[in-house]
Design an enzyme around this catalytic site. Structure first.
Site, PDB file in Angstrom:
ATOM      1  N   MET A   1       0.843  -1.198   0.000  1.00 28.59           N
ATOM      2  CA  MET A   1       0.000   0.000   0.000  1.00 28.59           C
ATOM      3  C   MET A   1       0.883   1.255   0.000  1.00 28.59           C
ATOM      4  O   MET A   1       0.402   2.359   0.294  1.00 28.59           O
ATOM      5  CB  MET A   1      -0.943  -0.014   1.194  1.00 28.59           C
ATOM      6  CG  MET A   1      -1.886  -1.216   1.135  1.00 28.59           C
ATOM      7  SD  MET A   1      -3.505  -0.937   1.858  1.00 28.59           S
ATOM      8  CE  MET A   1      -3.087  -0.779   3.552  1.00 28.59           C
TER       9      MET A   1
ATOM     10  N   GLY B   1      10.894  -2.874   5.607  1.00 25.82           N
ATOM     11  CA  GLY B   1      10.145  -4.134   5.574  1.00 25.82           C
ATOM     12  C   GLY B   1       9.708  -4.452   4.146  1.00 25.82           C
ATOM     13  O   GLY B   1       9.905  -5.565   3.643  1.00 25.82           O
ATOM     14  N   HIS B   2       9.096  -3.456   3.486  1.00 24.07           N
ATOM     15  CA  HIS B   2       8.710  -3.646   2.084  1.00 24.07           C
ATOM     16  C   HIS B   2       9.933  -3.962   1.221  1.00 24.07           C
ATOM     17  O   HIS B   2       9.892  -4.835   0.355  1.00 24.07           O
ATOM     18  CB  HIS B   2       8.082  -2.364   1.523  1.00 24.07           C
ATOM     19  CG  HIS B   2       6.820  -1.924   2.174  1.00 24.07           C
ATOM     20  ND1 HIS B   2       6.718  -0.743   2.858  1.00 24.07           N
ATOM     21  CD2 HIS B   2       5.590  -2.494   2.236  1.00 24.07           C
ATOM     22  CE1 HIS B   2       5.483  -0.591   3.294  1.00 24.07           C
ATOM     23  NE2 HIS B   2       4.774  -1.642   2.946  1.00 24.07           N
TER      24      HIS B   2
HETATM   25  P1  AMP Z   1       1.407  -2.939   3.385  1.00 26.63           P
HETATM   26  O1  AMP Z   1       2.019  -1.863   2.554  1.00 26.63           O
HETATM   27  O2  AMP Z   1       1.280  -2.588   4.823  1.00 26.63           O
HETATM   28  O3  AMP Z   1       0.134  -3.486   2.785  1.00 26.63           O
HETATM   29  O4  AMP Z   1       2.433  -4.144   3.363  1.00 26.63           O
HETATM   30  C1  AMP Z   1       2.858  -4.709   2.157  1.00 26.63           C
HETATM   31  C2  AMP Z   1       3.640  -5.954   2.449  1.00 26.63           C
HETATM   32  O5  AMP Z   1       4.776  -5.618   3.235  1.00 26.63           O
HETATM   33  C3  AMP Z   1       2.825  -6.976   3.264  1.00 26.63           C
HETATM   34  O6  AMP Z   1       3.130  -8.281   2.801  1.00 26.63           O
HETATM   35  C4  AMP Z   1       3.353  -6.769   4.655  1.00 26.63           C
HETATM   36  O7  AMP Z   1       3.244  -7.928   5.465  1.00 26.63           O
HETATM   37  C5  AMP Z   1       4.810  -6.434   4.382  1.00 26.63           C
HETATM   38  N1  AMP Z   1       5.382  -5.718   5.519  1.00 26.63           N
HETATM   39  C6  AMP Z   1       4.870  -4.628   6.138  1.00 26.63           C
HETATM   40  N2  AMP Z   1       5.641  -4.284   7.198  1.00 26.63           N
HETATM   41  C7  AMP Z   1       6.648  -5.197   7.254  1.00 26.63           C
HETATM   42  C8  AMP Z   1       7.762  -5.384   8.118  1.00 26.63           C
HETATM   43  N3  AMP Z   1       8.001  -4.576   9.157  1.00 26.63           N
HETATM   44  N4  AMP Z   1       8.590  -6.421   7.871  1.00 26.63           N
HETATM   45  C9  AMP Z   1       8.358  -7.257   6.824  1.00 26.63           C
HETATM   46  N5  AMP Z   1       7.331  -7.123   5.962  1.00 26.63           N
HETATM   47  C10 AMP Z   1       6.476  -6.106   6.171  1.00 26.63           C
END
Ligand code: AMP
Length: 287
Positions: A29, A35-36
C-alpha cells in the site's frame, strides 16, 4: 523501471512474462520502508522479473478517515524502487480497480477468518482477499512476497490461492524491526513522538511471552494475560487482542507447544498496530 497505471497495459505486459522468466511480485500500500524493501530485494534475487504494486486498497478500511489519512509519498516510493532497480511498478487507480458497477468480492470463510483482525474489522478479510485475487489476475506472478508481520493476511492469501487454484508460490519473509523492536509499518509515521516511544511495548509484550515459554510456562491463558498486562501497563496503548493460538489455523489451544503464534493488536490514539512472533514446529522462534 517501467511504471504501469492502466489495467489493460498490466494485462498486456503480463501476457508477455512467459518469455522473460519468472516473475516475483510484491503487493504493497506504499509509503515504503525497509520491511517492504526486504520483500522487493527477495523478489529481485529469486526471479528474473520483479514487480511491486502500490495501491491503498479502499475496501479493506473500516473507516473512511483511516483511508484518507493513510500515509502516501509516491515520489519517494518510486525513488526507492528505482534505486533498488526493480523492473516494474504497478500503480492502478482505485476507480479502475473498483468501478461503480463492481460487485464481485472474494470472501474466504471458516473459523480462521473470524479471528485476529476480523475481531475488530468486518471488512478486512473480504478487502484483502478481493484485492489480492484481482492483483494476481492482473500481474500473473510466479512468486508473491508477504511479510510475517501481517499473519492473518498471509492466512487469507494462502486460503484463496488454495481454494481458487491460483498458480502462484507464496514466500513469507520475517518482520523487519526498528532497533527498539517496533515492527516497521507505514502507519508508524503517523505516531506522535510520545506514541512512537510507547509503540515498542507491543514487541516487549511478545518477548515477555517468549520468556515465559522459555521458563516452562505452557498455559495459553497465563501467557495471554501476561501479554495483556504488559500492554495495559503502557497508558497510551489500548489492547485489541492478545492471541495465543495455533499458527496454522489460529485455533485456540489448551497447551502451548511448537507451532504456536503469539499475536497482538493495539491502538495508540487512532493508529492500530499489529505484531506477532511464532514458536516454530522446529523449536526455533520467528521474531
Ligand atoms: P502494506 O504496505 O502494509 O500493505 O504491506 C505490504 C507488504 O509488506 C505486506 O506483505 C506486509 O506484510 C509487508 N510488511 C509490512 N511491514 C513489514 C515489516 N516490518 N517487515 C516485513 N514485511 C512487512
Amino acid at each position: 523501471m517501467r511504471i504501469i497505471h492502466k489495467l489493460n497495459e498490466m494485462t498486456e505486459t503480463a501476457r508477455g512474462w512467459l518469455t522473460g522468466g519468472s516473475v516475483g511480485f510484491v503487493p504493497t500500500m506504499g509509503f515504503l520502508h525497509a520491511g517492504h524493501m526486504s520483500l522487493v530485494q527477495a523478489a529481485k534475487q529469486d526471479c528474473e522479473i520483479s514487480i511491486a504494486c502500490i495501491f491503498v486498497n479502499p475496501i479493506q478500511f473500516d473507516a473512511q478517515e483511516d483511508l484518507v489519512r493513510y500515509p502516501r509519498d509516491l515520489e519517494r516510493d518510486l525513488q526507492l524502487l528505482h534505486d533498488i532497480n526493480i523492473d516494474v511498478v504497478f500503480i492502478p487507480r482505485a476507480e479502475d480497480i473498483y468501478p461503480a458497477n463492481f460487485s464481485t468480492y472474494v470472501i474466504p470463510s471458516g473459523s480462521m477468518m473470524e479471528r485476529l483482525e476480523s475481531l475488530s474489522s468486518p471488512v478486512y478479510v473480504r478487502g484483502v482477499a478481493t484485492i489480492i485475487t484481482k492483483l494476481f489476475q492482473l500481474v500473473r506472478p510466479d512468486v508473491a512476497y508477504f511479510g510475517q508481520k501481517d499473519a492473518q493476511k498471509i492466512a487469507i492469501v494462502r486460503k484463496l490461492v488454495q481454494d481458487l487454484n491460483i498458480d502462484v508460490t507464496l514466500r513469507i519473509l520475517p518482520t523487519v524491526r526498528d532497533s527498539d523492536g517496533l515492527a516497521l509499518s507505514s502507519q508508524n509515521y503517523l505516531l506522535s513522538p510520545s506514541e512512537r516511544q510507547a509503540a515498542p511495548s507491543l514487541y516487549r509484550a511478545l518477548l515477555a511471552a517468549k520468556s515465559l515459554i522459555e521458563q516452562g510456562e505452557r498455559r495459553p491463558d497465563v501467557v495471554s494475560k501476561a501479554m495483556t498486562d504488559s500492554i495495559n501497563s503502557e497508558p497510551l496503548l489500548t489492547l485489541n487482542y492478545a492471541a495465543v493460538c495455533r499458527s496454522d489455523t489460529f485455533d485456540p489451544i489448551n497447551v502451548i507447544q511448537p507451532g504456536t503464534i503469539f499475536a497482538l493488536a493495539a491502538s495508540i490514539g487512532s493508529i492500530r498496530l499489529v505484531d506477532n512472533i511464532t514458536w516454530l514446529e522446529n523449536g526455533q522462534w520467528l521474531l
